[in-house]
Write an enzyme that holds these catalytic residues in place. Structure first.
Site, PDB file in Angstrom:
ATOM      1  N   ARG A  39      51.025  51.469  45.131  1.00  0.00           N
ATOM      2  CA  ARG A  39      51.306  52.272  46.335  1.00  0.00           C
ATOM      3  C   ARG A  39      52.498  51.686  47.085  1.00  0.00           C
ATOM      4  O   ARG A  39      53.368  52.396  47.573  1.00  0.00           O
ATOM      5  CB  ARG A  39      50.088  52.287  47.268  1.00  0.00           C
ATOM      6  CG  ARG A  39      48.799  52.667  46.615  1.00  0.00           C
ATOM      7  CD  ARG A  39      48.433  54.134  46.823  1.00  0.00           C
ATOM      8  NE  ARG A  39      47.298  54.462  45.968  1.00  0.00           N
ATOM      9  CZ  ARG A  39      46.039  54.394  46.350  1.00  0.00           C
ATOM     10  NH1 ARG A  39      45.740  54.048  47.581  1.00  0.00           N
ATOM     11  NH2 ARG A  39      45.080  54.706  45.513  1.00  0.00           N
ATOM     12  N   GLU A 183      28.712  56.427  42.636  1.00  0.00           N
ATOM     13  CA  GLU A 183      29.933  57.195  42.340  1.00  0.00           C
ATOM     14  C   GLU A 183      30.102  57.441  40.841  1.00  0.00           C
ATOM     15  O   GLU A 183      30.703  56.631  40.142  1.00  0.00           O
ATOM     16  CB  GLU A 183      31.172  56.473  42.890  1.00  0.00           C
ATOM     17  CG  GLU A 183      32.467  57.238  42.616  1.00  0.00           C
ATOM     18  CD  GLU A 183      33.721  56.563  43.182  1.00  0.00           C
ATOM     19  OE1 GLU A 183      34.796  57.171  43.078  1.00  0.00           O
ATOM     20  OE2 GLU A 183      33.626  55.439  43.704  1.00  0.00           O
ATOM     21  N   LYS A 225      28.699  59.807  45.790  1.00  0.00           N
ATOM     22  CA  LYS A 225      30.149  60.040  45.872  1.00  0.00           C
ATOM     23  C   LYS A 225      30.603  60.705  44.570  1.00  0.00           C
ATOM     24  O   LYS A 225      30.998  60.032  43.620  1.00  0.00           O
ATOM     25  CB  LYS A 225      30.904  58.729  46.115  1.00  0.00           C
ATOM     26  CG  LYS A 225      32.420  58.930  46.222  1.00  0.00           C
ATOM     27  CD  LYS A 225      33.141  57.686  46.728  1.00  0.00           C
ATOM     28  CE  LYS A 225      34.653  57.916  46.759  1.00  0.00           C
ATOM     29  NZ  LYS A 225      35.389  56.842  47.433  1.00  0.00           N
ATOM     30  N   SER A 266      38.410  62.226  46.402  1.00  0.00           N
ATOM     31  CA  SER A 266      39.467  63.244  46.378  1.00  0.00           C
ATOM     32  C   SER A 266      40.065  63.420  44.986  1.00  0.00           C
ATOM     33  O   SER A 266      40.653  64.464  44.683  1.00  0.00           O
ATOM     34  CB  SER A 266      40.561  62.918  47.396  1.00  0.00           C
ATOM     35  OG  SER A 266      41.032  61.596  47.242  1.00  0.00           O
ATOM     36  N   GLY A 267      39.934  62.399  44.139  1.00  0.00           N
ATOM     37  CA  GLY A 267      40.278  62.557  42.726  1.00  0.00           C
ATOM     38  C   GLY A 267      41.695  62.989  42.425  1.00  0.00           C
ATOM     39  O   GLY A 267      41.927  63.747  41.498  1.00  0.00           O
ATOM     40  N   GLY A 268      42.653  62.529  43.223  1.00  0.00           N
ATOM     41  CA  GLY A 268      44.048  62.849  42.927  1.00  0.00           C
ATOM     42  C   GLY A 268      44.506  64.202  43.430  1.00  0.00           C
ATOM     43  O   GLY A 268      45.632  64.619  43.168  1.00  0.00           O
ATOM     44  N   ARG A 298      43.334  57.921  48.743  1.00  0.00           N
ATOM     45  CA  ARG A 298      44.685  58.491  48.693  1.00  0.00           C
ATOM     46  C   ARG A 298      44.822  59.692  49.618  1.00  0.00           C
ATOM     47  O   ARG A 298      45.848  59.857  50.280  1.00  0.00           O
ATOM     48  CB  ARG A 298      45.013  58.914  47.249  1.00  0.00           C
ATOM     49  CG  ARG A 298      45.242  57.749  46.312  1.00  0.00           C
ATOM     50  CD  ARG A 298      45.342  58.200  44.858  1.00  0.00           C
ATOM     51  NE  ARG A 298      44.037  58.537  44.299  1.00  0.00           N
ATOM     52  CZ  ARG A 298      43.844  59.052  43.087  1.00  0.00           C
ATOM     53  NH1 ARG A 298      44.890  59.295  42.314  1.00  0.00           N
ATOM     54  NH2 ARG A 298      42.632  59.319  42.635  1.00  0.00           N
TER      55      ARG A 298
END
Length: 358
Positions: A39, A183, A225, A266-268, A298
């Site tokens: 990042r 998750e 999650k 959010s998975g991208g 993210r």
């Protein structure tokens, strides 16, 4: 079958219920040092401890965001970090009604005998680590299992192995006072349609809850999650209302009402997509016995990171950007998001990475 009731049972139930408060959600700030390095590279910032501390301080001291957050997931390094004024991050969060959590898994490794599927490491010494994290102020934990969709995947071996790993993690956490966030992420990688993702997600969740029951996990003291049910990354996109319908249907078929909250990853997805999809789920007029909220990394941080760019003079601007995203997602948990939480193009930028590693 009776659920495990240890000395922390009442506390676990209370913590899980609080984290699932409608209007609030979780900031996932538990990226590993390697992931945060990627990042930082995108904004030309060096990946050193002082810069990681500066980013976390920027997020945790953003004015006005605390009412939108019920929890923050920390990486081990961050659990022991302090603000520049010397106040431990954990203390700062707790004073403002935000519960500190901790990522406890050690990442994924290949699962022998499969076509590139994985299992999650970290069960060794987990009990002792949970005790240390509890002493340090953490009250919940996170463990990520990863499943992929392919011609023959996820395999039964992978589904069972990951479900059992999540269940063992969950009961160890509960024995040591931490609410486990379970998750099981079904990756978006591939060209499958939304129906395939729905079928796989239902199969995976059914296996996970069977394993949790087999391990006597107290469901009232857990959170789920999951991924949202979406088409594969190489398939055409569909409307938020379609994603909402498939996702909520999958959850209604598999997640017991004893679970107080579902905190989506959010998975991208882009920041805006993730918020719009969450909003559509909460607007859906069907019985939903659990709170549907967010546990975004993210999708809460990307435009904030770009606004900051590692410069002290940009902190106020970056914090304002972060507040906008927090408020947008808070509204989405109530089905009241109207779109455009940021006029910034960064909010609409896809955050997808193939085979994403945390």
């Amino acid at each position: 079958m009776s659920a495990f009731v240890g000395k922390y049972a009442d506390e676990l139930i209370k913590t899980a219920k609080y984290i699932a408060t409608p209007g609030k959600g979780i900031l996932a700030a538990d990226e590993s040092t390697g992931t945060i390095g990627k990042r930082f590279a995108s904004i030309n910032v060096e990946n050193i401890e002082s810069n990681r501390q500066a980013l976390r301080e920027l997020l945790f001291t953003s004015p006005g965001t605390f009412p939108c957050l019920s929890g923050v997931i920390l990486f081990e390094e961050t659990l022991y970090q302090k603000t520049t004024d010397g106040k431990p991050f954990v203390e700062l969060l707790m004073e403002n009604g935000v519960i500190p959590g901790i990522k406890v898994d050690k990442g994924v490794v290949d699962l022998a005998g499969t076509n590139g599927e994985t299992t999650t490491q970290g069960l060794d010494s987990l009990g002792a680590r949970c005790q240390e994290y509890y002493k340090a102020g953490a009250r919940f934990a996170k463990w990520r299992a990863v499943l992929k969709i392919g011609a023959t995947e996820p395999s039964e071996l992978s589904i069972q192995e990951n479900a059992k790993g999540l269940a063992r993690y969950a009961i160890i956490c509960q024995e040591n006072g931490l609410v486990p966030i379970v998750e099981p992420e079904v990756l978006t990688d591939g060209s499958h349609d939304i129906k395939k993702c729905a079928a796989v997600t239902e199969t995976v969740l059914a296996a996970v809850y069977k394993a949790l029951n087999d391990h006597h996990v107290l469901l009232e003291g857990t959170l789920l999650k999951p991924n949202m049910v979406t088409p594969g990354s190489d398939s055409p996109k569909v409307a938020p209302e379609v994603i909402a319908e498939y996702t909520v249907t999958a959850l209604r078929r598999t997640v017991p009402p004893a679970v107080p909250g579902i905190v989506f990853l959010s998975g991208g997805q882009s920041e805006e997509e993730a918020t719009l999809n969450l909003n559509a789920m909460n607007k859906l007029d069907v019985l939903k016995p659990w709170t549907l909220t967010f546990s975004f990394g993210r999708a809460l941080q990307q435009s904030t990171l770009k606004a900051w760019a590692g410069k002290t003079e940009n902190v106020a601007k970056a914090q304002a950007t972060f507040l906008t995203r927090c408020k947008g997602n808070s509204d989405a948990t109530l089905g009241k998001y109207t779109g455009g939480a940021s006029g910034d193009s960064a909010a609409s930028e896809s955050l997808y990475e193939e085979g994403y590693k945390y």
